[in-house]
Design a protein around this motif. Structure first.
Motif, mmCIF file in Angstrom:
data_model
loop_
_atom_site.group_PDB
_atom_site.id
_atom_site.type_symbol
_atom_site.label_atom_id
_atom_site.label_comp_id
_atom_site.label_asym_id
_atom_site.label_seq_id
_atom_site.Cartn_x
_atom_site.Cartn_y
_atom_site.Cartn_z
ATOM 1 N N PHE A 85 0.833 -1.202 0.000
ATOM 2 C CA PHE A 85 0.000 0.000 0.000
ATOM 3 C C PHE A 85 0.867 1.252 0.000
ATOM 4 O O PHE A 85 0.583 2.226 -0.719
ATOM 5 C CB PHE A 85 -0.925 -0.016 1.220
ATOM 6 N N ALA A 86 1.953 1.229 0.780
ATOM 7 C CA ALA A 86 2.866 2.379 0.839
ATOM 8 C C ALA A 86 3.537 2.618 -0.511
ATOM 9 O O ALA A 86 3.677 3.768 -0.956
ATOM 10 C CB ALA A 86 3.926 2.145 1.913
ATOM 11 N N SER A 87 3.951 1.541 -1.173
ATOM 12 C CA SER A 87 4.568 1.679 -2.496
ATOM 13 C C SER A 87 3.592 2.273 -3.498
ATOM 14 O O SER A 87 3.966 3.133 -4.318
ATOM 15 C CB SER A 87 5.054 0.309 -2.988
ATOM 16 N N ALA A 88 2.338 1.826 -3.429
ATOM 17 C CA ALA A 88 1.317 2.356 -4.334
ATOM 18 C C ALA A 88 1.091 3.845 -4.076
ATOM 19 O O ALA A 88 0.946 4.634 -5.019
ATOM 20 C CB ALA A 88 0.013 1.578 -4.159
ATOM 21 N N LEU A 89 1.075 4.249 -2.806
ATOM 22 C CA LEU A 89 0.881 5.665 -2.466
ATOM 23 C C LEU A 89 2.040 6.513 -2.972
ATOM 24 O O LEU A 89 1.825 7.629 -3.471
ATOM 25 C CB LEU A 89 0.749 5.819 -0.949
ATOM 26 N N VAL A 90 3.260 6.005 -2.860
ATOM 27 C CA VAL A 90 4.421 6.749 -3.356
ATOM 28 C C VAL A 90 4.345 6.890 -4.868
ATOM 29 O O VAL A 90 4.633 7.955 -5.426
ATOM 30 C CB VAL A 90 5.732 6.041 -2.945
ATOM 31 N N ALA A 146 1.844 9.533 -5.589
ATOM 32 C CA ALA A 146 2.382 10.845 -5.236
ATOM 33 C C ALA A 146 3.357 11.350 -6.287
ATOM 34 O O ALA A 146 3.434 12.555 -6.547
ATOM 35 C CB ALA A 146 3.074 10.768 -3.874
ATOM 36 N N ILE A 147 4.074 10.448 -6.920
ATOM 37 C CA ILE A 147 5.060 10.840 -7.930
ATOM 38 C C ILE A 147 4.405 11.197 -9.255
ATOM 39 O O ILE A 147 4.739 12.201 -9.881
ATOM 40 C CB ILE A 147 6.094 9.708 -8.147
ATOM 41 N N SER A 169 9.323 2.957 -16.271
ATOM 42 C CA SER A 169 9.850 3.887 -17.272
ATOM 43 C C SER A 169 9.058 5.192 -17.293
ATOM 44 O O SER A 169 9.601 6.255 -17.598
ATOM 45 C CB SER A 169 9.827 3.241 -18.663
ATOM 46 N N ALA A 170 7.770 5.114 -16.961
ATOM 47 C CA ALA A 170 6.919 6.307 -17.012
ATOM 48 C C ALA A 170 7.217 7.282 -15.869
ATOM 49 O O ALA A 170 6.931 8.478 -15.973
ATOM 50 C CB ALA A 170 5.445 5.903 -16.972
ATOM 51 N N ILE A 171 7.809 6.806 -14.769
ATOM 52 C CA ILE A 171 8.064 7.696 -13.625
ATOM 53 C C ILE A 171 9.568 7.905 -13.390
ATOM 54 O O ILE A 171 9.952 8.563 -12.426
ATOM 55 C CB ILE A 171 7.397 7.169 -12.336
ATOM 56 N N LEU A 212 12.386 4.774 -5.607
ATOM 57 C CA LEU A 212 11.639 5.159 -4.411
ATOM 58 C C LEU A 212 10.430 4.259 -4.188
ATOM 59 O O LEU A 212 10.147 3.847 -3.053
ATOM 60 C CB LEU A 212 11.184 6.617 -4.529
ATOM 61 N N VAL A 213 9.726 3.944 -5.261
ATOM 62 C CA VAL A 213 8.559 3.067 -5.152
ATOM 63 C C VAL A 213 8.986 1.674 -4.690
ATOM 64 O O VAL A 213 8.344 1.068 -3.823
ATOM 65 C CB VAL A 213 7.817 2.990 -6.500
ATOM 66 N N SER A 214 10.082 1.172 -5.240
ATOM 67 C CA SER A 214 10.564 -0.160 -4.888
ATOM 68 C C SER A 214 10.987 -0.245 -3.422
ATOM 69 O O SER A 214 10.864 -1.293 -2.792
ATOM 70 C CB SER A 214 11.748 -0.545 -5.780
ATOM 71 N N MET A 215 11.492 0.861 -2.876
ATOM 72 C CA MET A 215 12.004 0.862 -1.508
ATOM 73 C C MET A 215 10.967 1.278 -0.467
ATOM 74 O O MET A 215 11.213 1.143 0.730
ATOM 75 C CB MET A 215 13.203 1.813 -1.411
#
Length: 327
Positions: free
Chosen positions: A52-57, A60-61, A76-78, A85-88
């Motif tokens: 859920f946190a990764s999805a929110l990041v 947000a991006i 590639s789109a972000i 950041l999303v992965s971590m």
């Protein structure tokens, strides 16, 4: 690594015994149901809260585009930094789950996932880092350049790289340490309450480490050779064995950090699980080369870790407060 500790229930200090971090599993409350509950807490924190946190990041991006990128695991789109950041993003919650399980469910210090000593030896973590980073740089850095020179390129944006460095250092340290605390720490300690045989513990830890990595692009591209040599042997079995031999996960923590930070900051390959603005980029992931490189990296790692860097034979008394009987 072994250290002298006072064995016994809290307030009943009797004999002195050599103890490892594996034996520290029995210092708190360690009935089987507690490890089952602990695993549930950790996996919920990682798989549900972390996802859920990764999805929110991602949102947000880049809004819905970012969410789509996360869902499809195509960043590639972000951009590479956004994808990193999303992965971590889930790892702070993964770590929180581990800390909650050890502190509240097992009632012992989280430090016991690393060592039975009063203090963590940062020098030994540094030994692990150097021992892994040196052969990795020679084989996967210089070696890859010699074999595939046309695929190498120097980063075109040093400003982005400079800004990415502190971010990568902090988040990679968080990621790799969390994975070591779980796979080489909590999993091994839990399995030791079933059977303390070192071969059994090493295999349980290695399988637990390998399975989540099977869906990585590297594993898919390289097939069984990559899965066996790169993940099972190089990433799992070797670090499990040195942890059991040392009696601490310090060496493994340093080696794991060296492995990932090299891939994130020094030489990153297109087609790997996380693409980053590293100093050098390889335009193609050479799966067979990476898998076979473990046959060279592992012996050099062991030679540096145990021949160049000597294990500290000194020991420290561990507080009896860490050792509470089974309840």
């Amino acid at each position: 690594m072994r250290s002298n500790v006072i064995k016994g229930h809290q307030g009943i200090g009797t004999g002195v015994k050599d103890a490892t971090y594996v034996e520290a599993a029995r210092w708190g409350k360690y009935r089987g149901w507690r490890y089952v509950l602990g695993l549930v807490v950790i996996l919920v924190a990682q798989l549900i809260v972390g996802t859920f946190a990764s999805a929110l990041v991602a949102i947000a991006i880049s809004g819905q585009e970012g969410l789509a990128a996360y869902t499809q695991q195509d960043f590639s789109a972000i951009g590479s930094v956004g994808g990193f950041l999303v992965s971590m993003a889930g790892f702070p919650f993964f770590l929180a789950g581990i800390l909650i399980a050890v502190s509240l469910i097992h009632r012992r210090y989280p430090r016991t996932l690393i060592t039975a000593r009063e203090r963590i030896r940062w020098s030994r973590i540094g030994h692990g880092f150097v021992a892994w980073f040196v052969p990795l740089g020679l084989v996967e850095g210089l070696g890859q350049y010699l074999f595939y020179p046309d695929s190498f390129s120097f980063t075109a944006n040093l400003a982005t790289f400079a800004l990415f460095v502190p971010l990568a250092l902090i988040l990679t340290a968080l990621q790799t340490t969390t994975e070591e605390l779980f796979f080489r720490g909590y999993i091994v300690q839990g399995a030791s309450t079933i059977w303390a045989n070192r071969i059994f513990l090493a295999l349980v830890s290695t399988v637990a480490f390998t399975v989540p990595h099977l869906l990585n692009p590297e594993a898919i591209a390289g097939g069984w050779l990559t899965i066996f040599l790169y993940y099972f042997v190089g990433g799992g079995l070797v670090l499990a064995v040195v942890s059991l031999v040392d009696g601490t996960t310090e060496l493994a923590i340093g080696a794991h950090f060296a492995n990932n930070i090299f891939g994130f900051l020094v030489v990153n390959a297109v087609g790997t699980v996380v693409t980053t603005p590293a100093l050098f980029t390889v335009s193609q992931y050479y799966a067979t080369f990476h898998a076979l490189s473990m046959l060279v990296i592992v012996p050099i790692f062991l030679a540096i870790a145990y021949k160049v860097f000597k294990r500290d034979k000194a020991s420290e008394l561990v507080s009896q407060n860490n050792q509470i009987g089974r309840r």
